[in-house]
Motif scaffolding. Structure first.
Motif, PDB file in Angstrom:
ATOM      1  N   PHE B  69       0.889  -1.104  -0.021  1.00  0.00           N
ATOM      2  CA  PHE B  69       0.211  -0.140  -0.088  1.00  0.00           C
ATOM      3  C   PHE B  69       1.106   1.034   0.510  1.00  0.00           C
ATOM      4  CE2 PHE B  69      -3.566   2.962   0.391  1.00  0.00           C
ATOM      5  CZ  PHE B  69      -4.870   1.677  -0.642  1.00  0.00           C
ATOM      6  N   GLN B  70       2.113   1.106   0.605  1.00  0.00           N
ATOM      7  CA  GLN B  70       2.904   2.123   0.942  1.00  0.00           C
ATOM      8  C   GLN B  70       2.873   3.210  -1.103  1.00  0.00           C
ATOM      9  OE1 GLN B  70       6.746   1.394   1.103  1.00  0.00           O
ATOM     10  NE2 GLN B  70       6.374  -0.847   1.576  1.00  0.00           N
ATOM     11  N   TYR B  71       3.064   2.296  -1.727  1.00  0.00           N
ATOM     12  CA  TYR B  71       3.299   2.210  -3.408  1.00  0.00           C
ATOM     13  C   TYR B  71       1.421   2.980  -3.863  1.00  0.00           C
ATOM     14  CZ  TYR B  71       7.057  -0.681  -2.713  1.00  0.00           C
ATOM     15  OH  TYR B  71       8.127  -1.383  -1.548  1.00  0.00           O
ATOM     16  N   LEU B  72       0.774   3.555  -2.796  1.00  0.00           N
ATOM     17  CA  LEU B  72       0.098   3.428  -4.099  1.00  0.00           C
ATOM     18  C   LEU B  72      -0.900   5.076  -3.251  1.00  0.00           C
ATOM     19  CD1 LEU B  72      -2.529   0.787  -3.271  1.00  0.00           C
ATOM     20  CD2 LEU B  72      -0.994   0.848  -4.828  1.00  0.00           C
ATOM     21  N   MET B  73       0.030   5.361  -2.564  1.00  0.00           N
ATOM     22  CA  MET B  73       0.406   6.569  -1.658  1.00  0.00           C
ATOM     23  C   MET B  73       0.523   7.690  -2.720  1.00  0.00           C
ATOM     24  SD  MET B  73      -1.881   5.664   1.049  1.00  0.00           S
ATOM     25  CE  MET B  73      -1.911   7.215   1.600  1.00  0.00           C
ATOM     26  N   ARG B  74      -0.278   8.830  -2.703  1.00  0.00           N
ATOM     27  CA  ARG B  74      -0.426   9.953  -3.363  1.00  0.00           C
ATOM     28  C   ARG B  74      -0.135  11.483  -2.391  1.00  0.00           C
ATOM     29  NH1 ARG B  74       1.725   6.563  -5.799  1.00  0.00           N
ATOM     30  NH2 ARG B  74       0.953   5.541  -7.796  1.00  0.00           N
ATOM     31  N   PHE B  75       0.381  12.350  -2.529  1.00  0.00           N
ATOM     32  CA  PHE B  75       0.866  13.299  -1.878  1.00  0.00           C
ATOM     33  C   PHE B  75       0.496  14.760  -3.279  1.00  0.00           C
ATOM     34  CE2 PHE B  75       2.526   9.922  -0.260  1.00  0.00           C
ATOM     35  CZ  PHE B  75       2.326  10.305   1.724  1.00  0.00           C
ATOM     36  N   THR B  76      -0.446  16.322  -2.557  1.00  0.00           N
ATOM     37  CA  THR B  76       0.125  16.645  -3.944  1.00  0.00           C
ATOM     38  C   THR B  76      -0.086  17.858  -2.744  1.00  0.00           C
ATOM     39  OG1 THR B  76      -2.201  17.557  -3.571  1.00  0.00           O
ATOM     40  CG2 THR B  76      -1.380  16.261  -5.436  1.00  0.00           C
ATOM     41  N   GLY B  77       1.255  18.926  -3.087  1.00  0.00           N
ATOM     42  CA  GLY B  77       1.952  20.612  -1.883  1.00  0.00           C
ATOM     43  C   GLY B  77       3.242  20.803  -2.609  1.00  0.00           C
ATOM     44  N   ALA B  78       3.745  21.200  -2.269  1.00  0.00           N
ATOM     45  CA  ALA B  78       4.810  21.499  -2.329  1.00  0.00           C
ATOM     46  C   ALA B  78       5.732  20.406  -2.709  1.00  0.00           C
ATOM     47  CB  ALA B  78       5.742  23.017  -1.817  1.00  0.00           C
ATOM     48  N   ASP B  79       5.998  19.546  -2.252  1.00  0.00           N
ATOM     49  CA  ASP B  79       6.338  18.311  -1.750  1.00  0.00           C
ATOM     50  C   ASP B  79       6.608  17.498  -1.208  1.00  0.00           C
ATOM     51  OD1 ASP B  79       6.664  18.537   0.961  1.00  0.00           O
ATOM     52  OD2 ASP B  79       8.927  19.683   0.640  1.00  0.00           O
ATOM     53  N   ASP B  80       6.112  16.722  -1.048  1.00  0.00           N
ATOM     54  CA  ASP B  80       5.301  15.226  -0.232  1.00  0.00           C
ATOM     55  C   ASP B  80       4.935  15.650   1.237  1.00  0.00           C
ATOM     56  OD1 ASP B  80       5.535  14.087  -2.660  1.00  0.00           O
ATOM     57  OD2 ASP B  80       6.018  12.029  -1.759  1.00  0.00           O
ATOM     58  N   ASP B  81       5.821  16.480   1.386  1.00  0.00           N
ATOM     59  CA  ASP B  81       5.811  16.245   3.140  1.00  0.00           C
ATOM     60  C   ASP B  81       4.774  17.469   3.260  1.00  0.00           C
ATOM     61  OD1 ASP B  81       7.721  14.377   3.363  1.00  0.00           O
ATOM     62  OD2 ASP B  81       9.247  15.837   4.034  1.00  0.00           O
ATOM     63  N   GLU B  82       4.356  18.502   2.908  1.00  0.00           N
ATOM     64  CA  GLU B  82       3.688  19.854   3.009  1.00  0.00           C
ATOM     65  C   GLU B  82       2.102  18.921   3.623  1.00  0.00           C
ATOM     66  OE1 GLU B  82       2.158  21.685  -0.193  1.00  0.00           O
ATOM     67  OE2 GLU B  82       2.050  23.651   1.011  1.00  0.00           O
ATOM     68  N   PRO B  83       1.600  18.204   3.089  1.00  0.00           N
ATOM     69  CA  PRO B  83       0.530  18.022   3.315  1.00  0.00           C
ATOM     70  C   PRO B  83       0.620  17.281   5.257  1.00  0.00           C
ATOM     71  CG  PRO B  83       0.736  16.831   1.193  1.00  0.00           C
ATOM     72  CD  PRO B  83       1.285  17.572   1.630  1.00  0.00           C
ATOM     73  N   VAL B  84       1.600  16.681   5.426  1.00  0.00           N
ATOM     74  CA  VAL B  84       1.977  16.372   6.525  1.00  0.00           C
ATOM     75  C   VAL B  84       2.008  17.217   7.785  1.00  0.00           C
ATOM     76  CG1 VAL B  84       2.699  14.502   7.662  1.00  0.00           C
ATOM     77  CG2 VAL B  84       3.145  13.825   5.627  1.00  0.00           C
ATOM     78  N   SER B  85       2.675  17.939   7.352  1.00  0.00           N
ATOM     79  CA  SER B  85       2.897  19.197   7.879  1.00  0.00           C
ATOM     80  C   SER B  85       2.242  20.160   8.853  1.00  0.00           C
ATOM     81  CB  SER B  85       3.966  20.502   7.151  1.00  0.00           C
ATOM     82  OG  SER B  85       4.913  19.970   7.242  1.00  0.00           O
ATOM     83  N   ALA B  86       0.529  20.156   7.163  1.00  0.00           N
ATOM     84  CA  ALA B  86      -0.269  20.872   7.047  1.00  0.00           C
ATOM     85  C   ALA B  86      -1.002  20.445   8.211  1.00  0.00           C
ATOM     86  CB  ALA B  86      -1.005  21.191   5.652  1.00  0.00           C
ATOM     87  N   GLY B  87      -0.957  19.140   7.612  1.00  0.00           N
ATOM     88  CA  GLY B  87      -2.512  18.498   8.879  1.00  0.00           C
ATOM     89  C   GLY B  87      -1.551  18.589  10.149  1.00  0.00           C
ATOM     90  N   ALA B  88      -0.063  18.729  10.350  1.00  0.00           N
ATOM     91  CA  ALA B  88      -0.272  18.832  12.059  1.00  0.00           C
ATOM     92  C   ALA B  88      -0.065  19.447  12.032  1.00  0.00           C
ATOM     93  CB  ALA B  88       1.105  18.481  11.922  1.00  0.00           C
ATOM     94  N   ARG B  89       0.153  20.667  12.071  1.00  0.00           N
ATOM     95  CA  ARG B  89      -0.330  22.242  11.529  1.00  0.00           C
ATOM     96  C   ARG B  89      -1.556  22.614  11.913  1.00  0.00           C
ATOM     97  NH1 ARG B  89       2.819  24.078   7.799  1.00  0.00           N
ATOM     98  NH2 ARG B  89       5.240  24.020   8.466  1.00  0.00           N
ATOM     99  N   ALA B  90      -2.604  22.138  11.516  1.00  0.00           N
ATOM    100  CA  ALA B  90      -4.148  21.732  11.722  1.00  0.00           C
ATOM    101  C   ALA B  90      -4.442  21.072  13.082  1.00  0.00           C
ATOM    102  CB  ALA B  90      -4.727  22.016  10.876  1.00  0.00           C
ATOM    103  N   VAL B  91      -4.219  20.305  13.217  1.00  0.00           N
ATOM    104  CA  VAL B  91      -4.225  19.215  14.537  1.00  0.00           C
ATOM    105  C   VAL B  91      -3.413  20.264  15.758  1.00  0.00           C
ATOM    106  CG1 VAL B  91      -3.793  17.666  16.413  1.00  0.00           C
ATOM    107  CG2 VAL B  91      -3.945  17.464  13.627  1.00  0.00           C
ATOM    108  N   LEU B  92      -2.587  21.306  15.599  1.00  0.00           N
ATOM    109  CA  LEU B  92      -2.196  21.971  16.986  1.00  0.00           C
ATOM    110  C   LEU B  92      -2.579  23.222  16.501  1.00  0.00           C
ATOM    111  CD1 LEU B  92       2.007  21.316  15.813  1.00  0.00           C
ATOM    112  CD2 LEU B  92       0.478  21.009  18.050  1.00  0.00           C
ATOM    113  N   ASP B  93      -3.296  23.370  15.790  1.00  0.00           N
ATOM    114  CA  ASP B  93      -3.825  24.579  15.584  1.00  0.00           C
ATOM    115  C   ASP B  93      -5.442  24.693  16.343  1.00  0.00           C
ATOM    116  OD1 ASP B  93      -2.120  26.552  15.090  1.00  0.00           O
ATOM    117  OD2 ASP B  93      -2.841  26.465  13.175  1.00  0.00           O
ATOM    118  N   GLU B  94      -6.042  23.282  16.688  1.00  0.00           N
ATOM    119  CA  GLU B  94      -7.386  22.785  16.943  1.00  0.00           C
ATOM    120  C   GLU B  94      -8.760  22.700  15.968  1.00  0.00           C
ATOM    121  OE1 GLU B  94      -7.849  24.423  21.342  1.00  0.00           O
ATOM    122  OE2 GLU B  94      -5.710  23.641  21.979  1.00  0.00           O
ATOM    123  N   GLN B  95      -7.807  22.942  14.554  1.00  0.00           N
ATOM    124  CA  GLN B  95      -8.369  23.039  13.717  1.00  0.00           C
ATOM    125  C   GLN B  95     -10.528  22.060  13.303  1.00  0.00           C
ATOM    126  OE1 GLN B  95      -9.189  25.536  11.555  1.00  0.00           O
ATOM    127  NE2 GLN B  95      -7.891  26.269  12.888  1.00  0.00           N
TER     128      GLN B  95
END
Lengths: 243, 243
Positions: B69-95
């Motif tokens: 399944f690792q090969y089936l994952m896709r990420f859009t953003g400035a790079d593959d890490d961006e959606p993960v950072s953005a998600g973690a930031r939203a969690v920290l911001d209590e969104q």
């Protein structure tokens, strides 16, 4: 024949569009019904449509989105159809559907049956704290002490330790109508299902499980909903169960 | 930092042993912690452990029980890490974390965050009845009208039509912090994710999705819980997010 009698609110059970993962039963709006129908049509091109067990194989493919999953399903009983008949009969008899965790319970359709839908998790917290066993395992043992699993549709979608605890209960005399068990993961998941198949076969309890590490809550809910669907077809006279 | 502020009761959110499918975060008893640890250890033998995106790839393998399944994952953003950072930031911001259906909401951990957890389904019933669109699609459009998706962690685990509706909302100006979308099935599931990636990339919305027909509620919940887990690591200082 349309509502749960347990504590599940309408909101908590499947809503109309939860079809894609686990129930075409649930589709009521026209788009949803179109998608559900086309989806099961495609599945039927990929999976045989002869026996009751095939219905479960079809649903496994529908729930996982993977045609290969049909080959991973296993059935114990007099024949492959027996666990499906036993499950449909339990639905018609309004026996409880008992899931391991909330997520599986949330996936059980609210339509086409009058079975109470219960979940194990939330019970047995003291036992877990005392023994260090997992909370789902403790919750299964606790519900079993209350006699909840006898005659029930016992569903394990998530926790291998719940499947192992259920196997212990069967060894000790508990007789669910049928067990649906598809815990997922890299530790004990496949082994827990293997043990469940062995113990259940020894004690005449029909089971629906899979081999391998895959599985999960969506699959367990989908397979259980298919038992409800078969029961609906029996009620409508389009399917008959052998005695 | 340990409870949801929304209407979810403790009972409705992940309980301690729901670890195998979606969250090692949830394991508290000693057996559960052993299994969760061993399980993620095995996953780390199979999936790289270098980047934030790798964390999501690992979780996809953990949630599905399938190393492929690792090969089936896709990420859009400035790079593959961006959606993960953005998600973690939203969690920290209590969104808010907004899921499509109840089953996905039931799989979101109650620990490690103070985000309200909402579900779309249950909203927009009139719109669905009037238009014949699916109830989940209508529910997404209805919540969007209320502004719920702006800045939120938008999660679609089940309904392709919900993913398509969310893509329409983004096209019309809605800006979730991140989208996690893994609807499953044979009709529109892969296409809905493809459209979401395209629209989101055009409008700068980071996404975490997969390719192919597989997916589902357990996967969506697991990936979202991993965003919570990354946020916890940021809070504890073991992970830092680029600005």
């Amino acid at each position: 024949m349309t509502t749960n009698t347990d504590d599940a609110t309408d909101d908590e059970t499947n809503s109309d569009d939860d079809f894609e993962e686990y129930a075409d039963l649930g589709a009521t709006t026209s788009n949803a019904m179109d998608i559900a129908e086309t989806s099961m049509d495609r599945v039927r091109e990929l999976v045989p449509d002869e026996t009751l067990a095939d219905r479960i194989r079809q649903k496994s493919v529908h729930a996982t989105g993977d045609p290969e999953f049909q080959y991973l399903m296993r059935f114990t009983g007099a024949d492959d159809d027996e666990p499906v008949s036993a499950g449909a009969r339990a639905v018609l008899d309004e026996q409880p559907i008992v899931t391991d965790i909330t997520m599986v319970k949330a996936g059980i359709t609210g339509r086409g049956h009058d079975c109470p839908v219960k979940k194990a998790i939330g019970n047995g917290a003291e036992l877990a704290a005392e023994t260090g066993m997992t909370r789902t395992a403790a919750s299964v043992l606790e519900l079993d002490k209350q006699g909840v699993y006898d005659g029930a549709i016992a569903v394990v979608g998530n926790a291998p330790t719940a499947a192992l605890a259920l196997a212990d209960c069967i060894e000790d005399g508990t007789r669910p109508a049928v067990v649906v068990a598809t815990p997922v993961g890299f530790v004990k998941a496949a082994e827990s299902r293997e043990r469940l198949r062995k113990v259940a076969a020894e004690h005449g309890v029909p089971t629906i499980t899979n081999v391998g590490r895959r599985g999960g809550s969506g699959l367990a809910a989908g397979l259980t909903n298919e038992l409800v669907h078969v029961a609906s077809d029996v009620r409508e006279g389009t399917v008959s169960l052998d005695d």
